[in-house]
Design an enzyme around this catalytic site. Sequence first.
Site, PDB file in Angstrom:
ATOM      1  N   ASN A 140       0.868  -1.183   0.000  1.00 34.65           N
ATOM      2  CA  ASN A 140       0.000   0.000   0.000  1.00 34.65           C
ATOM      3  C   ASN A 140       0.902   1.229   0.000  1.00 34.65           C
ATOM      4  O   ASN A 140       1.499   1.570   1.015  1.00 34.65           O
ATOM      5  CB  ASN A 140      -0.883  -0.024   1.259  1.00 34.65           C
ATOM      6  CG  ASN A 140      -1.713   1.247   1.395  1.00 34.65           C
ATOM      7  OD1 ASN A 140      -1.850   2.012   0.436  1.00 34.65           O
ATOM      8  ND2 ASN A 140      -2.258   1.478   2.577  1.00 34.65           N
ATOM      9  N   LYS A 176       0.123   4.333  -0.390  1.00 34.41           N
ATOM     10  CA  LYS A 176      -0.487   5.556   0.156  1.00 34.41           C
ATOM     11  C   LYS A 176      -0.155   6.753  -0.764  1.00 34.41           C
ATOM     12  O   LYS A 176      -0.119   6.585  -1.979  1.00 34.41           O
ATOM     13  CB  LYS A 176      -0.012   5.789   1.591  1.00 34.41           C
ATOM     14  CG  LYS A 176      -0.089   4.527   2.440  1.00 34.41           C
ATOM     15  CD  LYS A 176       0.170   4.773   3.884  1.00 34.41           C
ATOM     16  CE  LYS A 176       0.217   3.460   4.634  1.00 34.41           C
ATOM     17  NZ  LYS A 176       0.246   3.590   6.058  1.00 34.41           N
ATOM     18  N   HIS A 215      -9.360   1.366   5.157  1.00 37.33           N
ATOM     19  CA  HIS A 215      -8.060   1.568   5.802  1.00 37.33           C
ATOM     20  C   HIS A 215      -8.228   2.509   6.993  1.00 37.33           C
ATOM     21  O   HIS A 215      -9.021   3.452   6.940  1.00 37.33           O
ATOM     22  CB  HIS A 215      -7.056   2.142   4.792  1.00 37.33           C
ATOM     23  CG  HIS A 215      -5.644   2.076   5.293  1.00 37.33           C
ATOM     24  ND1 HIS A 215      -5.140   2.987   6.193  1.00 37.33           N
ATOM     25  CD2 HIS A 215      -4.647   1.187   5.059  1.00 37.33           C
ATOM     26  CE1 HIS A 215      -3.878   2.661   6.471  1.00 37.33           C
ATOM     27  NE2 HIS A 215      -3.561   1.569   5.801  1.00 37.33           N
ATOM     28  N   GLU A 250      -6.500   4.864   8.017  1.00 37.57           N
ATOM     29  CA  GLU A 250      -6.266   6.285   7.727  1.00 37.57           C
ATOM     30  C   GLU A 250      -7.519   6.926   7.129  1.00 37.57           C
ATOM     31  O   GLU A 250      -7.808   8.089   7.369  1.00 37.57           O
ATOM     32  CB  GLU A 250      -5.049   6.429   6.797  1.00 37.57           C
ATOM     33  CG  GLU A 250      -3.756   6.182   7.560  1.00 37.57           C
ATOM     34  CD  GLU A 250      -2.618   5.618   6.726  1.00 37.57           C
ATOM     35  OE1 GLU A 250      -2.672   5.687   5.491  1.00 37.57           O
ATOM     36  OE2 GLU A 250      -1.675   5.089   7.345  1.00 37.57           O
ATOM     37  N   GLU A 255      -5.395  -5.134  10.527  1.00 38.43           N
ATOM     38  CA  GLU A 255      -4.381  -4.111  10.723  1.00 38.43           C
ATOM     39  C   GLU A 255      -4.609  -3.413  12.064  1.00 38.43           C
ATOM     40  O   GLU A 255      -5.404  -2.458  12.141  1.00 38.43           O
ATOM     41  CB  GLU A 255      -4.463  -3.068   9.609  1.00 38.43           C
ATOM     42  CG  GLU A 255      -4.227  -3.617   8.221  1.00 38.43           C
ATOM     43  CD  GLU A 255      -3.607  -2.562   7.315  1.00 38.43           C
ATOM     44  OE1 GLU A 255      -2.536  -2.834   6.789  1.00 38.43           O
ATOM     45  OE2 GLU A 255      -4.180  -1.474   7.174  1.00 38.43           O
ATOM     46  N   GLY A 308       2.485   2.067  10.661  1.00 42.22           N
ATOM     47  CA  GLY A 308       3.428   3.178  10.514  1.00 42.22           C
ATOM     48  C   GLY A 308       4.128   3.560  11.806  1.00 42.22           C
ATOM     49  O   GLY A 308       4.757   4.616  11.898  1.00 42.22           O
ATOM     50  N   SER A 334       3.464  -2.361  10.196  1.00 43.75           N
ATOM     51  CA  SER A 334       4.929  -2.376  10.311  1.00 43.75           C
ATOM     52  C   SER A 334       5.552  -3.724   9.939  1.00 43.75           C
ATOM     53  O   SER A 334       6.546  -4.141  10.527  1.00 43.75           O
ATOM     54  CB  SER A 334       5.366  -1.941  11.718  1.00 43.75           C
ATOM     55  OG  SER A 334       4.908  -0.631  11.964  1.00 43.75           O
TER      56      SER A 334
HETATM   57  C1  PEP Z   1      -0.719   0.093   5.954  1.00 46.08           C
HETATM   58  O1  PEP Z   1      -0.754   1.270   5.671  1.00 46.08           O
HETATM   59  O2  PEP Z   1      -1.627  -0.648   5.570  1.00 46.08           O
HETATM   60  C2  PEP Z   1       0.418  -0.385   6.740  1.00 46.08           C
HETATM   61  C3  PEP Z   1       0.352  -1.586   7.257  1.00 46.08           C
HETATM   62  O3  PEP Z   1       1.490   0.478   6.885  1.00 46.08           O
HETATM   63  P1  PEP Z   1       2.913   0.121   7.549  1.00 46.08           P
HETATM   64  O4  PEP Z   1       3.371  -1.173   6.966  1.00 46.08           O
HETATM   65  O5  PEP Z   1       3.799   1.269   7.166  1.00 46.08           O
HETATM   66  O6  PEP Z   1       2.700   0.005   9.023  1.00 46.08           O
END
Ligand code: PEP
Length: 258
Positions: free
Chosen positions: A9, A11, A97, A99, A169, A175, A215
């Site tokens: 992803n 973003k 998501h 975000e 998630e 992040g 992460s």
């Molecule tokens: C995501 O945005 O779906 C995500 C898991 O980000 P990150 O791997 O940077 O934590």
Amino acid sequence: MREFIIAGNWKMNKDLSEVRSFISEVADGLKTKDMKGITAIVAPAFPFLGVSYEGLSDSPLKLSAQDVSMHEKGAFTGEVSALMLESISMPYCIIGHSERRSYHAEDDALIREKLLALASVGITPILCIGESLEERDSGDTEDVIISQLEGCLKDVNIYSDKDLVIAYEPVWAIGTGRTASGEQAQEVHALIRRWLEERYSAELSKKISIIYGGSMKPENIEGLISKPDIDGGLIGGASLEAASFLKMIDSAIKIRNG
Ligand code: PEP
């Protein structure tokens, strides 16, 4: 056997030349890999879906959109419809998501509408769910996950693995550099699979890929995807570099081949 999915992803990252060089490096890197049972996906920003598609030629690398409108068409400035995505042969689309939930106030009812819009044109949704740190600390993880599943999939029919991918998630791991342990993630993935079994059927629950996000990176991916109910990852930061993305695909191949 369930499909392993390694999905990047991106973003709001990468410009045109960065997108082009990533796609060409990864398409090249995949040529020599045994991708049986593994689906590799990247989700570029909307302006770059077309050039990414052209760069793929016959590569097994697949594309995903990062979001979709719940509306079919019309006066919705800035939005992109499921029909538009379907017209450029988009196979996947991320919805829900965290975000989008937090910066754009998206709730389960709206995410369900987006899921139905995708279903109407045959695009596989990658449905993100997950608890906040506060919810985990207060022991509410299970209730939050079940309530998100019930809200997003209320009266939604699922017939095959093409109809749904679920990304667990935990918001506190996105992040932040803080990853759920394999055990923590497995516990929630097993809960999601049990819910799918009760809501749909044992047969279907075994077919749906449930991937982990938060992460994930080359250093920790194997400890996560070696768990029985973790079928890959939705990866933000660590998916931005082609070399790191390809390493995670190698890990998936290694685990898949036992
Ligand atoms: C995501 O945005 O779906 C995500 C898991 O980000 P990150 O791997 O940077 O934590």
